[in-house]
Design a protein around this motif. Structure first.
Motif, PDB file in Angstrom:
ATOM      1  N   GLY A 146     -38.225 101.993 -65.632  1.00  0.00           N
ATOM      2  CA  GLY A 146     -38.765 102.393 -64.508  1.00  0.00           C
ATOM      3  C   GLY A 146     -37.701 102.648 -63.405  1.00  0.00           C
ATOM      4  N   LEU A 147     -36.843 101.565 -63.024  1.00  0.00           N
ATOM      5  CA  LEU A 147     -35.894 101.913 -62.278  1.00  0.00           C
ATOM      6  C   LEU A 147     -34.640 102.689 -62.708  1.00  0.00           C
ATOM      7  N   TRP A 148     -34.530 102.809 -63.976  1.00  0.00           N
ATOM      8  CA  TRP A 148     -33.323 103.293 -64.554  1.00  0.00           C
ATOM      9  C   TRP A 148     -33.711 105.013 -64.917  1.00  0.00           C
ATOM     10  N   LEU A 149     -34.834 105.343 -65.217  1.00  0.00           N
ATOM     11  CA  LEU A 149     -35.319 106.815 -65.505  1.00  0.00           C
ATOM     12  C   LEU A 149     -34.775 107.671 -64.415  1.00  0.00           C
ATOM     13  N   PRO A 150     -35.057 107.497 -62.992  1.00  0.00           N
ATOM     14  CA  PRO A 150     -34.603 108.544 -62.018  1.00  0.00           C
ATOM     15  C   PRO A 150     -33.251 109.099 -62.168  1.00  0.00           C
ATOM     16  N   GLU A 151     -32.314 108.059 -62.607  1.00  0.00           N
ATOM     17  CA  GLU A 151     -30.997 108.367 -63.089  1.00  0.00           C
ATOM     18  C   GLU A 151     -30.860 109.403 -64.178  1.00  0.00           C
ATOM     19  N   LEU A 152     -31.622 108.759 -65.057  1.00  0.00           N
ATOM     20  CA  LEU A 152     -31.547 109.426 -66.301  1.00  0.00           C
ATOM     21  C   LEU A 152     -32.161 110.973 -66.390  1.00  0.00           C
ATOM     22  N   PHE A 153     -33.033 111.064 -65.526  1.00  0.00           N
ATOM     23  CA  PHE A 153     -33.626 112.373 -65.535  1.00  0.00           C
ATOM     24  C   PHE A 153     -32.695 113.223 -64.733  1.00  0.00           C
ATOM     25  N   ASN A 154     -31.891 112.877 -63.816  1.00  0.00           N
ATOM     26  CA  ASN A 154     -30.975 113.640 -63.123  1.00  0.00           C
ATOM     27  C   ASN A 154     -29.824 113.946 -63.978  1.00  0.00           C
ATOM     28  N   ARG A 155     -29.415 112.999 -64.700  1.00  0.00           N
ATOM     29  CA  ARG A 155     -28.421 113.122 -65.787  1.00  0.00           C
ATOM     30  C   ARG A 155     -28.798 114.411 -66.787  1.00  0.00           C
ATOM     31  N   PHE A 156     -29.906 114.129 -67.401  1.00  0.00           N
ATOM     32  CA  PHE A 156     -30.319 115.327 -68.133  1.00  0.00           C
ATOM     33  C   PHE A 156     -30.524 116.668 -67.521  1.00  0.00           C
ATOM     34  N   GLU A 157     -30.921 116.712 -66.253  1.00  0.00           N
ATOM     35  CA  GLU A 157     -31.369 117.785 -65.816  1.00  0.00           C
ATOM     36  C   GLU A 157     -29.699 118.599 -65.556  1.00  0.00           C
ATOM     37  N   ASN A 158     -28.707 117.875 -64.770  1.00  0.00           N
ATOM     38  CA  ASN A 158     -27.399 118.303 -64.621  1.00  0.00           C
ATOM     39  C   ASN A 158     -26.783 118.842 -65.997  1.00  0.00           C
ATOM     40  N   TYR A 159     -27.073 118.160 -66.947  1.00  0.00           N
ATOM     41  CA  TYR A 159     -26.387 118.430 -68.421  1.00  0.00           C
ATOM     42  C   TYR A 159     -26.947 119.828 -68.874  1.00  0.00           C
ATOM     43  N   HIS A 160     -28.223 119.870 -68.716  1.00  0.00           N
ATOM     44  CA  HIS A 160     -28.905 121.152 -69.338  1.00  0.00           C
ATOM     45  C   HIS A 160     -28.571 122.461 -68.249  1.00  0.00           C
ATOM     46  N   ASN A 161     -28.365 122.179 -66.992  1.00  0.00           N
ATOM     47  CA  ASN A 161     -27.774 123.200 -66.250  1.00  0.00           C
ATOM     48  C   ASN A 161     -26.595 123.679 -66.635  1.00  0.00           C
ATOM     49  N   TYR A 220     -24.827 122.998 -69.876  1.00  0.00           N
ATOM     50  CA  TYR A 220     -24.918 123.400 -71.048  1.00  0.00           C
ATOM     51  C   TYR A 220     -26.367 123.647 -71.350  1.00  0.00           C
ATOM     52  N   PRO A 221     -26.969 124.687 -71.326  1.00  0.00           N
ATOM     53  CA  PRO A 221     -28.287 125.075 -71.510  1.00  0.00           C
ATOM     54  C   PRO A 221     -28.915 125.259 -72.940  1.00  0.00           C
ATOM     55  N   ASN A 222     -27.779 125.505 -73.683  1.00  0.00           N
ATOM     56  CA  ASN A 222     -28.344 125.651 -75.236  1.00  0.00           C
ATOM     57  C   ASN A 222     -27.818 124.593 -76.108  1.00  0.00           C
ATOM     58  N   ARG A 223     -27.511 123.244 -75.371  1.00  0.00           N
ATOM     59  CA  ARG A 223     -27.180 122.045 -75.974  1.00  0.00           C
ATOM     60  C   ARG A 223     -28.048 120.926 -76.094  1.00  0.00           C
ATOM     61  N   THR A 224     -28.092 120.062 -76.897  1.00  0.00           N
ATOM     62  CA  THR A 224     -29.020 118.783 -76.941  1.00  0.00           C
ATOM     63  C   THR A 224     -28.035 117.517 -76.810  1.00  0.00           C
ATOM     64  N   VAL A 225     -28.446 116.471 -76.215  1.00  0.00           N
ATOM     65  CA  VAL A 225     -27.656 115.329 -76.139  1.00  0.00           C
ATOM     66  C   VAL A 225     -28.308 114.151 -76.254  1.00  0.00           C
ATOM     67  N   SER A 226     -28.128 113.071 -76.910  1.00  0.00           N
ATOM     68  CA  SER A 226     -28.851 111.724 -77.003  1.00  0.00           C
ATOM     69  C   SER A 226     -28.544 111.053 -75.734  1.00  0.00           C
ATOM     70  N   VAL A 227     -29.771 110.012 -75.284  1.00  0.00           N
ATOM     71  CA  VAL A 227     -29.387 109.362 -74.187  1.00  0.00           C
ATOM     72  C   VAL A 227     -27.961 108.461 -74.122  1.00  0.00           C
ATOM     73  N   CYS A 228     -27.792 107.971 -75.160  1.00  0.00           N
ATOM     74  CA  CYS A 228     -26.646 106.967 -74.997  1.00  0.00           C
ATOM     75  C   CYS A 228     -25.352 108.007 -75.038  1.00  0.00           C
ATOM     76  N   ARG A 229     -25.351 108.861 -75.621  1.00  0.00           N
ATOM     77  CA  ARG A 229     -24.081 110.034 -75.395  1.00  0.00           C
ATOM     78  C   ARG A 229     -23.974 110.135 -73.979  1.00  0.00           C
ATOM     79  N   LEU A 230     -25.134 110.805 -73.501  1.00  0.00           N
ATOM     80  CA  LEU A 230     -25.234 111.247 -72.165  1.00  0.00           C
ATOM     81  C   LEU A 230     -24.610 110.040 -71.239  1.00  0.00           C
ATOM     82  N   MET A 231     -24.915 108.692 -71.578  1.00  0.00           N
ATOM     83  CA  MET A 231     -24.440 107.643 -70.692  1.00  0.00           C
ATOM     84  C   MET A 231     -22.957 107.358 -70.642  1.00  0.00           C
ATOM     85  N   HIS A 232     -22.670 107.821 -72.042  1.00  0.00           N
ATOM     86  CA  HIS A 232     -21.076 107.311 -72.228  1.00  0.00           C
ATOM     87  C   HIS A 232     -20.105 108.342 -71.866  1.00  0.00           C
ATOM     88  N   GLU A 233     -20.517 109.481 -72.212  1.00  0.00           N
ATOM     89  CA  GLU A 233     -19.552 110.500 -71.886  1.00  0.00           C
ATOM     90  C   GLU A 233     -19.274 110.400 -70.318  1.00  0.00           C
TER      91      GLU A 233
END
Length: 530
Positions: free
Chosen positions: A327-342, A344-357
């Motif tokens: 629960g306390l980690w999800l807001p950051e994860l949501f934010n990272r996904f939103e920034n990533y898709h903004n 790279y709108p046509n790409r997908t990424v896994s959670v762990c790849r998102l965290m590591h890169e």
């Protein structure tokens, strides 16, 4: 019609050997009916729970502004979160013992009053150290209603309505986490900056104070409600309990109190006969408290209560580990996904790849705080908060309301173990599922399902504890369960902080595995009331 049925039931039960006009608590509370008093009382306990929920979630919304205002480091922000939880852990056994010795109502009124005062006082904090002390004290005092509301509510209900009412009051906790982001969205962006006598007061401080005002109002309303009659009976105060039951009967049925069929209340099998608390010196009060601690711990340590205590505490530990861990980690994860898709709108990424890169972490970093006026006017700091954090929080918590409604509906229709086992196992599976998501929409769906199931299990466990343990140790058992839950919350925060930099997979699978373990442990819960 209800009164006729109640009177018929009373007469039939007397034919089995009971003396005319006498009843134990369960029979007496059934004869009160179920009506206006219980509906109003449920809303009162729900209002208390809203106050508790807001106090538990407020850090997430004040810290971004306080970070700039008080020059907080990441370590200091973490300490503010942990201090609140530690305050609750320390208070758990303390308030449970006092509630079993001196009453649920007295402790609830006292702690909620102090919590409201501390929230308002804490809004005046001008340094990290002062704010840290206030947040720890808030955690200490709000820990009492966070645990005792279940007990207080349950002891005004007959067995048939008890589990259902406790499940329904959980609706208000979820409601508080809908109210909180909405209120923060309105108040925190306000351009407020006041100075008086060297004290700076701005929007995040106003938001903190606003949480204390409803708590004070609810406390004043609660003064009009009585002590738990079940507690009074356990203390041998049957006449006081009978007077309360007569009033409940009159409010529910519209009849006169004298028409209540019970004239004599049977004492509890385990009446606390050493209850003379008047004219005690300071050392006498301490002696009495230590005696109560010893008696209640000895009762909990006796079979089968010890087995059930350890079992429920372990289940709640795993539940809160998962609930706060993700629960306390999800807001950051949501934010990272939103920034990533903004970006790279046509790409997908896994959670762990998102965290590591590291380049994605750089993208996810929020822009620096902007000082609106002079460089020294730290109170004007306005951190940019992504509105999707609010929207996702509202969506998840709105979805969780379904769990509260469903648990109340199913409470008397399925076995005691069915809901905690099913919901914990499903929550563990959805926890594992977070590893496989590849977009912000997917993680929102999985998170909604995870939150729905784990929150439902959380409130069902509260009703089970009230049902299993006798009145003399009910509050202690509940507070100790809450204590272990908060330890689980602290452990999950520490685990995520230490393990995310090493391996993203470990904390995700750790949460899923522990929650499933909790579901398997729930299979050992007793089928029938002990």
């Amino acid at each position: 019609m209800v009164n006729q049925i109640a009177s018929l039931s009373f007469s039939v039960e007397n034919n089995h050997g009971g003396k005319e006009g006498t009843a134990d608590f369960e029979k007496a509370i059934k004869l009160c009916g179920y009506g206006r008093f219980h509906y109003c009382f449920l809303f009162l306990c729900g209002a208390m729970f809203i106050c508790v929920g807001c106090q538990n979630g407020i850090n997430a919304y004040i810290l971004p502004s306080a970070e700039c205002d008080l020059n907080l480091s990441s370590e200091q922000k973490g300490l503010l979160n942990v201090s609140f939880l530690v305050g609750g852990v320390i208070s758990s056994l303390f308030w449970g013992v006092f509630a079993d010795a001196y009453g649920r109502r007295y402790i609830l009124l006292l702690t909620m009053l102090f919590d409201s005062i501390l929230s308002i006082g804490g809004s005046l904090s001008q340094s990290f150290q002062v704010l840290l002390i206030f947040r720890a004290l808030n955690g200490f005092f709000i820990g009492a209603p966070g645990s005792l509301i279940y007990t207080y509510l349950g002891e005004f209900h007959a067995e048939k309505q008890r589990v259902k009412s406790i499940c329904y009051v959980g609706f208000f906790w979820t409601l508080s986490w809908l109210i909180l982001p909405g209120l923060a969205w309105i108040i925190i962006p306000l351009p407020i900056s006041l100075q008086f006598n060297g004290i700076l007061y701005n929007s995040w401080r106003l938001f903190l104070a606003m949480i204390g005002i409803p708590t004070l109002m609810v406390t004043l309303v609660a003064t009009r409600y009585p002590e738990s009659p079940k507690f009074l009976i356990s203390q041998g105060k049957t006449e006081e309990a009978l007077a309360i039951l007569r009033k409940i009967f009159a409010i529910n049925t519209g009849q006169h109190e004298d028409e209540y069929p019970v004239k004599i209340l049977l004492p509890d099998d385990t009446v606390n006969t050493s209850n003379n608390k008047t004219a005690l010196s300071g050392s006498g009060i301490l002696t009495e408290l230590l005696k109560n601690i010893w008696q209640q711990m000895r009762s909990l340590a006796s079979p089968p209560l010890l087995q059930y205590a350890l079992l429920t505490w372990a289940i709640y530990f795993t539940n809160m580990f998962g609930y706060y861990g993700l629960g306390l980690w999800l807001p950051e994860l949501f934010n990272r996904f939103e920034n990533y898709h903004n970006q790279y709108p046509n790409r997908t990424v896994s959670v762990c790849r998102l965290m590591h890169e590291t380049d994605l972490q750089r993208i996810a970093t929020p822009p620096p705080n902007i000082l609106v006026e002079s460089p020294t006017a730290m109170s004007n700091c306005s951190p940019n908060m992504d509105k999707m954090v609010f929207i996702n929080s509202l969506t998840i918590n709105a979805f969780c309301l379904l769990g509260n409604i469903a648990s109340g509906y199913l409470a008397n229709r399925v076995g005691r173990r069915t809901m905690p086992v099913t919901t914990m196992l499903l929550a563990g599976a959805f926890g594992f599922g977070i590893y496989f998501v590849r977009s912000s929409l997917q993680i929102l769906i999985v998170t909604c399902l995870f939150s729905l199931t784990i929150v439902t299990a959380n409130f069902v466990m509260g009703s089970i504890v009230v049902d299993i343990f006798p009145t003399r140790v009910g509050a202690v058992a509940m507070c100790m369960m809450t204590c272990f839950g908060r330890i689980g919350a602290i452990a999950s925060n520490l685990a995520f902080g230490m393990l995310l930099d090493i391996s993203c997979e470990v904390p995700i699978f750790l949460v899923g595995g522990l929650v499933i373990l909790g579901g398997l442990l729930a299979l050992m819960l007793p089928r029938k009331k002990s």
